[in-house]
Design a protein around this motif. Structure first.
Motif, PDB file in Angstrom:
ATOM      1  N   THR A   1       0.842  -1.196   0.000  1.00 48.91           N
ATOM      2  CA  THR A   1       0.000   0.000   0.000  1.00 48.91           C
ATOM      3  C   THR A   1       0.880   1.250   0.000  1.00 48.91           C
ATOM      4  O   THR A   1       1.980   1.257   0.563  1.00 48.91           O
ATOM      5  N   THR A   2       0.380   2.289  -0.617  1.00 45.25           N
ATOM      6  CA  THR A   2       1.159   3.530  -0.744  1.00 45.25           C
ATOM      7  C   THR A   2       1.486   4.121   0.623  1.00 45.25           C
ATOM      8  O   THR A   2       2.597   4.616   0.853  1.00 45.25           O
ATOM      9  N   SER A   3       0.532   4.058   1.555  1.00 42.41           N
ATOM     10  CA  SER A   3       0.774   4.636   2.884  1.00 42.41           C
ATOM     11  C   SER A   3       1.890   3.884   3.604  1.00 42.41           C
ATOM     12  O   SER A   3       2.776   4.496   4.216  1.00 42.41           O
ATOM     13  N   GLU A   4       1.855   2.547   3.571  1.00 37.12           N
ATOM     14  CA  GLU A   4       2.881   1.745   4.228  1.00 37.12           C
ATOM     15  C   GLU A   4       4.244   1.955   3.570  1.00 37.12           C
ATOM     16  O   GLU A   4       5.273   2.061   4.243  1.00 37.12           O
ATOM     17  N   LEU A   5       4.230   2.034   2.256  1.00 37.38           N
ATOM     18  CA  LEU A   5       5.470   2.230   1.498  1.00 37.38           C
ATOM     19  C   LEU A   5       6.130   3.552   1.877  1.00 37.38           C
ATOM     20  O   LEU A   5       7.346   3.620   2.134  1.00 37.38           O
ATOM     21  N   ASN A   6       5.348   4.617   1.957  1.00 33.25           N
ATOM     22  CA  ASN A   6       5.907   5.931   2.283  1.00 33.25           C
ATOM     23  C   ASN A   6       6.336   6.013   3.739  1.00 33.25           C
ATOM     24  O   ASN A   6       7.338   6.665   4.058  1.00 33.25           O
ATOM     25  N   ARG A   7       5.605   5.351   4.625  1.00 33.70           N
ATOM     26  CA  ARG A   7       5.997   5.359   6.030  1.00 33.70           C
ATOM     27  C   ARG A   7       7.385   4.760   6.208  1.00 33.70           C
ATOM     28  O   ARG A   7       8.255   5.338   6.868  1.00 33.70           O
ATOM     29  N   VAL A   8       7.613   3.598   5.578  1.00 36.06           N
ATOM     30  CA  VAL A   8       8.887   2.901   5.723  1.00 36.06           C
ATOM     31  C   VAL A   8      10.009   3.642   4.997  1.00 36.06           C
ATOM     32  O   VAL A   8      11.099   3.858   5.546  1.00 36.06           O
ATOM     33  N   MET A   9       9.750   4.059   3.763  1.00 27.68           N
ATOM     34  CA  MET A   9      10.829   4.635   2.958  1.00 27.68           C
ATOM     35  C   MET A   9      11.180   6.060   3.380  1.00 27.68           C
ATOM     36  O   MET A   9      12.340   6.475   3.262  1.00 27.68           O
ATOM     37  N   GLN A  10      10.206   6.831   3.874  1.00 27.13           N
ATOM     38  CA  GLN A  10      10.541   8.175   4.355  1.00 27.13           C
ATOM     39  C   GLN A  10      11.438   8.091   5.583  1.00 27.13           C
ATOM     40  O   GLN A  10      12.342   8.913   5.766  1.00 27.13           O
ATOM     41  N   GLU A  11      11.205   7.070   6.420  1.00 29.44           N
ATOM     42  CA  GLU A  11      12.081   6.867   7.581  1.00 29.44           C
ATOM     43  C   GLU A  11      13.497   6.535   7.117  1.00 29.44           C
ATOM     44  O   GLU A  11      14.481   7.046   7.674  1.00 29.44           O
ATOM     45  N   ALA A  12      13.618   5.684   6.080  1.00 21.73           N
ATOM     46  CA  ALA A  12      14.939   5.327   5.544  1.00 21.73           C
ATOM     47  C   ALA A  12      15.617   6.546   4.927  1.00 21.73           C
ATOM     48  O   ALA A  12      16.832   6.756   5.085  1.00 21.73           O
ATOM     49  N   ILE A  13      14.842   7.390   4.238  1.00 20.88           N
ATOM     50  CA  ILE A  13      15.405   8.585   3.586  1.00 20.88           C
ATOM     51  C   ILE A  13      15.840   9.605   4.634  1.00 20.88           C
ATOM     52  O   ILE A  13      16.904  10.238   4.512  1.00 20.88           O
ATOM     53  N   ASN A  14      15.054   9.750   5.695  1.00 21.25           N
ATOM     54  CA  ASN A  14      15.422  10.695   6.752  1.00 21.25           C
ATOM     55  C   ASN A  14      16.660  10.230   7.516  1.00 21.25           C
ATOM     56  O   ASN A  14      17.442  11.047   8.023  1.00 21.25           O
ATOM     57  N   THR A  15      16.837   8.900   7.613  1.00 22.21           N
ATOM     58  CA  THR A  15      18.012   8.360   8.287  1.00 22.21           C
ATOM     59  C   THR A  15      19.274   8.629   7.463  1.00 22.21           C
ATOM     60  O   THR A  15      20.344   8.923   8.020  1.00 22.21           O
ATOM     61  N   TYR A  16      19.152   8.519   6.152  1.00 20.63           N
ATOM     62  CA  TYR A  16      20.312   8.723   5.264  1.00 20.63           C
ATOM     63  C   TYR A  16      19.827   9.461   4.026  1.00 20.63           C
ATOM     64  O   TYR A  16      19.247   8.881   3.122  1.00 20.63           O
ATOM     65  N   HIS A  17      20.057  10.768   4.012  1.00 20.23           N
ATOM     66  CA  HIS A  17      19.600  11.610   2.902  1.00 20.23           C
ATOM     67  C   HIS A  17      20.448  11.372   1.657  1.00 20.23           C
ATOM     68  O   HIS A  17      21.640  11.046   1.764  1.00 20.23           O
ATOM     69  N   PRO A  18      19.874  11.577   0.473  1.00 21.86           N
ATOM     70  CA  PRO A  18      20.674  11.473  -0.752  1.00 21.86           C
ATOM     71  C   PRO A  18      21.806  12.500  -0.733  1.00 21.86           C
ATOM     72  O   PRO A  18      21.583  13.657  -0.344  1.00 21.86           O
ATOM     73  N   PRO A  19      23.012  12.099  -1.099  1.00 18.16           N
ATOM     74  CA  PRO A  19      24.133  13.056  -1.126  1.00 18.16           C
ATOM     75  C   PRO A  19      23.856  14.191  -2.125  1.00 18.16           C
ATOM     76  O   PRO A  19      23.248  13.967  -3.176  1.00 18.16           O
ATOM     77  N   SER A  20      24.307  15.371  -1.784  1.00 19.05           N
ATOM     78  CA  SER A  20      24.149  16.513  -2.692  1.00 19.05           C
ATOM     79  C   SER A  20      25.144  16.381  -3.831  1.00 19.05           C
ATOM     80  O   SER A  20      26.241  15.817  -3.677  1.00 19.05           O
ATOM     81  N   VAL A  21      24.777  16.913  -4.986  1.00 16.72           N
ATOM     82  CA  VAL A  21      25.616  16.849  -6.174  1.00 16.72           C
ATOM     83  C   VAL A  21      25.705  18.256  -6.772  1.00 16.72           C
ATOM     84  O   VAL A  21      24.684  18.897  -7.028  1.00 16.72           O
ATOM     85  N   LYS A  22      26.965  18.746  -6.943  1.00 15.91           N
ATOM     86  CA  LYS A  22      27.191  20.078  -7.518  1.00 15.91           C
ATOM     87  C   LYS A  22      26.432  21.160  -6.739  1.00 15.91           C
ATOM     88  O   LYS A  22      25.873  22.092  -7.322  1.00 15.91           O
ATOM     89  N   GLY A  23      26.397  20.964  -5.431  1.00 13.34           N
ATOM     90  CA  GLY A  23      25.752  21.957  -4.582  1.00 13.34           C
ATOM     91  C   GLY A  23      24.243  21.867  -4.558  1.00 13.34           C
ATOM     92  O   GLY A  23      23.584  22.684  -3.895  1.00 13.34           O
ATOM     93  N   LYS A  24      23.683  20.909  -5.248  1.00 11.92           N
ATOM     94  CA  LYS A  24      22.225  20.768  -5.282  1.00 11.92           C
ATOM     95  C   LYS A  24      21.792  19.633  -4.351  1.00 11.92           C
ATOM     96  O   LYS A  24      22.346  18.542  -4.396  1.00 11.92           O
ATOM     97  N   PHE A  25      20.792  19.929  -3.518  1.00  9.83           N
ATOM     98  CA  PHE A  25      20.286  18.948  -2.578  1.00  9.83           C
ATOM     99  C   PHE A  25      19.105  18.200  -3.197  1.00  9.83           C
ATOM    100  O   PHE A  25      18.190  18.814  -3.739  1.00  9.83           O
TER     101      PHE A  25
END
Length: 437
Positions: free
Chosen positions: A357-381
């Protein structure tokens, strides 16, 4: 009981060409070399609203010393035993041969309708040449040209005369039944595995590599489990494919992978995983098919308690990053852990069709993204806002973000690992898509 029509005859009279003509597709390999068809090929045909199964067989040779011809003879006899109607194919351009007469002596003992199919009657001038086949003692002789279809309608009409008007309904809707392709290099035990599962000599088994040439479909319906098994020809390196027949078999094996849901890859436990095995795994992964790896012939491995653990670890290291795959030690010959392999394949099929389900997917993956954010590239976040599962035949996920092109491969692997940690997608390749929000 299903209506079955068996095509039989000596080698190289056009049986596989007629098979393809009757079922309306090119399922059987066709080649001028005798002995191309070795196993029984089954498929559905339909005429005037009536459905039946057509069985293609190898060329029948009596008293042969050739190992394959002996096995083919046995397979032909099994097909005749299964069938309600027998199509005995002969070649008009050659006439009655000693092999035809030998086969006729066997067929006369069969108490079933037999139609003599006088093949290669390509035009009306050749029809008188078909009359000599009445000497064989059978009532029905139908002139046809399997290659261009001449006479096929008359043949089908005659077949229907011998089939019951109200056969038991066929369950042809195979779309919801899992399809498992048995794949691997030649001589790793694919046909033995299927014969042991089905409890019959469905496929010819031999120690000679390349015995199975066509992809063969069998329905398994035992112990509450229902699925289709696809036995493929052994996949060889391209440099080892010298015959046209072997080339066709490789193509057929690839097509079998295409039409399957889950592939069971057999490896020889006595050998190291090879570059060819890795190529097969890569092919399965690219085609987004489920995968179960079977370390077959485990009965010949010296019993070291840590042998399996060590071998599995080595395989996972070599197939990385797609290492979340079931790996099972088996012995097809001794029926060791075959049901375990099937149970794993059914689990992988469930994983392949799993929807989150979309709600479950976002709950789990947003926690993973907040734990480790995508690295910035060329000064862009990079900011990933939302994720959803895409409707697909295999797991696919769309991540919506502000800079999709700046998502690095290492971060994609991180997200995939988090998906696998939280949701069971074992044995299934995954697709991650990054889109502009």
């Amino acid at each position: 009981m299903s209506n079955i029509v068996a095509i039989v005859g000596r080698p190289n009279v056009g049986k596989s060409t007629l098979f393809n003509r009757l079922i309306g597709s090119r399922k059987a390999i066709v080649d001028d070399t005798s002995g191309v068809t070795r196993d029984r090929q089954y498929n559905f045909a339909e005429w005037s609203g009536k459905e039946f199964i057509v069985v293609d067989t190898g060329g029948y040779v009596e008293n042969s010393r050739d190992i394959f011809e002996k096995e083919i003879k046995k397979q032909v006899e099994i097909a005749i035993n299964e069938a309600q109607v027998i199509l005995f194919m002969v070649d008009v351009s050659i006439g009655i041969t000693d092999l035809d007469e030998t086969f006729v002596r066997y067929l006369r003992k069969v108490k079933k309708p037999i139609i003599v199919v006088a093949n290669k009657t390509d035009n009306f001038n050749k029809i008188p040449d078909t009359y000599e086949f009445y000497k064989l003692g059978f009532e029905h002789v139908i002139p046809v040209s399997a290659i261009n279809g001449t006479g096929s309608g008359e043949l089908l009409d005659k077949i229907l005369e011998f089939l019951p008007d109200n056969p038991e309904p066929q369950n042809t809707d195979q779309t919801e039944i899992p399809k498992f392709a048995i794949i691997g290099k030649p001589n790793v035990g694919k046909s033995t595995l299927i014969n042991m599962l089905l409890g019959e000599e469905r496929n010819i088994v031999s120690d000679i590599p390349g015995t199975t040439r066509d992809a063969i479909h069998s329905v398994y319906n035992k112990f509450g489990k229902n699925f289709i098994i696809i036995d493929t020809a052994g996949l060889r390196k391209k440099t080892n494919v010298h015959e046209d027949i072997e080339f066709y078999s490789v193509i057929r094996a690839i097509k079998s992978i295409e039409e399957s849901d889950v592939c069971l890859l057999l490896l020889d436990a006595s050998e190291n995983i090879s570059s060819q095995d890795l190529s097969i795994i890569s092919l399965v992964e690219r085609r987004k098919k489920g995968l179960v790896i079977l370390l077959n012939k485990w009965d010949i491995i010296e019993k070291d308690p840590k042998a399996a653990e060590s071998m599995i670890a080595e395989i996972k290291q070599k197939i990385s990053p797609f290492e979340d795959v079931p790996i099972i030690t088996t012995s097809a010959k001794n029926k060791v852990r075959l049901m375990k392999a099937i149970e794993e394949a059914l689990k992988v099929y469930e994983n392949k069709t799993r929807k989150i389900t979309t709600s479950e997917l976002n709950r789990v993956m947003q926690e993973a993204i907040n734990t480790y954010h995508p690295p910035s590239v060329k000064g862009k976040f990079v900011n990933i806002k939302y994720v959803t599962q895409v409707s697909n035949t295999s797991p696919a996920f769309s991540f919506f973000c502000n800079h999709p092109k700046y998502i690095k491969d290492s971060y994609k692997r991180y997200l995939e690992n988090k998906l696998r940690e939280n949701f069971d997608f074992k044995g299934v390749p995954m697709t991650l898509l990054f889109k502009k929000k």
